[in-house]
Design a protein around this motif. Structure first.
Motif, mmCIF file in Angstrom:
data_model
loop_
_atom_site.group_PDB
_atom_site.id
_atom_site.type_symbol
_atom_site.label_atom_id
_atom_site.label_comp_id
_atom_site.label_asym_id
_atom_site.label_seq_id
_atom_site.Cartn_x
_atom_site.Cartn_y
_atom_site.Cartn_z
ATOM 1 N N HIS A 139 0.832 -1.196 0.000
ATOM 2 C CA HIS A 139 0.000 0.000 0.000
ATOM 3 C C HIS A 139 0.869 1.250 0.000
ATOM 4 C CE1 HIS A 139 1.036 0.274 4.245
ATOM 5 N NE2 HIS A 139 0.430 -0.869 4.490
ATOM 6 N N VAL A 140 0.254 2.354 -0.385
ATOM 7 C CA VAL A 140 0.863 3.674 -0.245
ATOM 8 C C VAL A 140 -0.258 4.635 0.141
ATOM 9 C CG1 VAL A 140 0.672 4.318 -2.696
ATOM 10 C CG2 VAL A 140 2.404 5.400 -1.253
ATOM 11 N N PHE A 141 0.064 5.554 1.051
ATOM 12 C CA PHE A 141 -0.894 6.527 1.549
ATOM 13 C C PHE A 141 -0.482 7.920 1.058
ATOM 14 C CE2 PHE A 141 -3.194 4.452 5.241
ATOM 15 C CZ PHE A 141 -2.811 3.163 4.934
ATOM 16 N N LEU A 142 -1.471 8.734 0.763
ATOM 17 C CA LEU A 142 -1.263 10.109 0.339
ATOM 18 C C LEU A 142 -2.227 10.987 1.128
ATOM 19 C CD1 LEU A 142 -0.062 12.182 -1.770
ATOM 20 C CD2 LEU A 142 -2.078 11.658 -3.149
ATOM 21 N N CYS A 143 -1.684 11.917 1.881
ATOM 22 C CA CYS A 143 -2.515 12.853 2.634
ATOM 23 C C CYS A 143 -2.534 14.182 1.892
ATOM 24 C CB CYS A 143 -1.981 13.054 4.047
ATOM 25 S SG CYS A 143 -3.040 14.136 5.044
ATOM 26 N N LEU A 144 -3.722 14.674 1.612
ATOM 27 C CA LEU A 144 -3.874 15.969 0.967
ATOM 28 C C LEU A 144 -3.700 17.046 2.027
ATOM 29 C CD1 LEU A 144 -6.997 15.165 -1.217
ATOM 30 C CD2 LEU A 144 -4.577 15.018 -1.850
ATOM 31 N N VAL A 145 -2.810 17.986 1.761
ATOM 32 C CA VAL A 145 -2.502 19.055 2.694
ATOM 33 C C VAL A 145 -2.888 20.372 2.045
ATOM 34 C CG1 VAL A 145 -0.690 20.190 4.033
ATOM 35 C CG2 VAL A 145 -0.576 17.710 3.635
ATOM 36 N N GLU A 146 -3.809 21.092 2.689
ATOM 37 C CA GLU A 146 -4.229 22.388 2.160
ATOM 38 C C GLU A 146 -3.125 23.419 2.316
ATOM 39 O OE1 GLU A 146 -8.487 23.812 2.739
ATOM 40 O OE2 GLU A 146 -8.131 22.491 4.476
ATOM 41 N N LYS A 147 -3.025 24.258 1.314
ATOM 42 C CA LYS A 147 -2.106 25.392 1.391
ATOM 43 C C LYS A 147 -2.921 26.649 1.662
ATOM 44 C CE LYS A 147 0.689 25.690 -2.072
ATOM 45 N NZ LYS A 147 1.228 25.639 -3.432
ATOM 46 N N VAL A 148 -2.302 27.626 2.261
ATOM 47 C CA VAL A 148 -2.952 28.911 2.474
ATOM 48 C C VAL A 148 -3.220 29.523 1.102
ATOM 49 C CG1 VAL A 148 -2.670 31.207 3.484
ATOM 50 C CG2 VAL A 148 -1.782 29.188 4.686
ATOM 51 N N PRO A 149 -4.412 30.079 0.885
ATOM 52 C CA PRO A 149 -4.714 30.650 -0.432
ATOM 53 C C PRO A 149 -3.687 31.709 -0.853
ATOM 54 C CG PRO A 149 -6.694 30.535 0.893
ATOM 55 C CD PRO A 149 -5.538 30.183 1.805
ATOM 56 N N SER A 150 -3.501 31.794 -2.160
ATOM 57 C CA SER A 150 -2.559 32.746 -2.738
ATOM 58 C C SER A 150 -3.242 33.471 -3.891
ATOM 59 C CB SER A 150 -1.330 31.997 -3.264
ATOM 60 O OG SER A 150 -0.508 32.839 -4.035
ATOM 61 N N PRO A 151 -2.888 34.714 -4.141
ATOM 62 C CA PRO A 151 -3.458 35.406 -5.297
ATOM 63 C C PRO A 151 -2.854 34.930 -6.615
ATOM 64 C CG PRO A 151 -1.915 36.834 -4.150
ATOM 65 C CD PRO A 151 -2.044 35.583 -3.323
ATOM 66 N N ASN A 152 -1.788 34.147 -6.541
ATOM 67 C CA ASN A 152 -1.145 33.627 -7.749
ATOM 68 C C ASN A 152 -1.792 32.303 -8.151
ATOM 69 O OD1 ASN A 152 0.771 35.745 -7.729
ATOM 70 N ND2 ASN A 152 1.878 34.661 -6.122
ATOM 71 N N PRO A 153 -1.839 32.022 -9.446
ATOM 72 C CA PRO A 153 -2.436 30.757 -9.880
ATOM 73 C C PRO A 153 -1.590 29.574 -9.425
ATOM 74 C CG PRO A 153 -1.451 31.918 -11.734
ATOM 75 C CD PRO A 153 -1.345 32.821 -10.551
ATOM 76 N N GLY A 154 -2.252 28.478 -9.181
ATOM 77 C CA GLY A 154 -1.565 27.263 -8.773
ATOM 78 C C GLY A 154 -2.466 26.424 -7.888
ATOM 79 N N SER A 155 -1.961 25.316 -7.510
ATOM 80 C CA SER A 155 -2.733 24.396 -6.699
ATOM 81 C C SER A 155 -2.861 24.890 -5.263
ATOM 82 C CB SER A 155 -2.052 23.024 -6.699
ATOM 83 O OG SER A 155 -2.734 22.149 -5.839
#
Length: 157
Positions: A70-86
């Motif tokens: 198995h492999v686990f992936l935790c989604l980690v939110e980033k603080v919003p930015s005015p620049n485009p991106g994830s």
């Protein structure tokens, strides 16, 4: 490897995932494991059910219909930015293939699934703290040393 299946884990897979987590930690920590197996697996199952309904994604490898990695992936939110991106990055962890199934391409296949998910969901970055044994696989799969990552361990050792 025609009898190999790599797929997203489901809630029905939780007992197998918890049992492999026990096996992984016993293999890694040996005599330092201080918990009772049955109690640990029960607690781990509860933890998994909660997390898999939230930010955790899990992929399972099966050979002949039997779970073996198995492999686990935790989604980690980033603080919003005015620049485009994830707005999210992914933390890769709890990557394990049973000893009897190693060196057959299962690890790479699991990591490829997690990476495909990250690309499809436009995650910014995948991060991992590899073990000495797993680092070569991560490097072969495109992971590298960042220029600016800093770490400060805060847990007592």
């Amino acid at each position: 490897m025609s009898d190999v299946v790599i797929r997203r884990a489901e809630f029905d897979d939780v007992p197998a995932l918890a049992a492999m987590r026990w096996r992984f930690k016993v293999e890694e920590d040996g005599d330092e494991v201080s918990r009772d197996e049955e109690q640990f697996i029960s607690e781990c199952e509860g933890w998994l059910r909660t997390r898999m309904a939230g930010p955790w994604r899990v992929w399972l490898a099966e050979v002949g219909g039997r779970p073996c990695g198995h492999v686990f992936l935790c989604l980690v939110e980033k603080v919003p930015s005015p620049n485009p991106g994830s707005d999210e990055l992914g933390y890769v962890t709890n990557f394990y293939v049973t000893p009897e199934h190693r060196n057959r391409g299962l690890g790479q296949a699991l990591l490829d699934e997690a990476t495909s998910y990250a690309r499809a969901h436009r995650l910014d970055t995948l991060i991992v703290w590899p073990s000495e044994r797993s680092a070569p696989l991560y490097r072969r799969c495109g992971f590298g040393r960042p220029d600016e990552l800093l770490e400060q361990p805060v847990a007592p050792r």
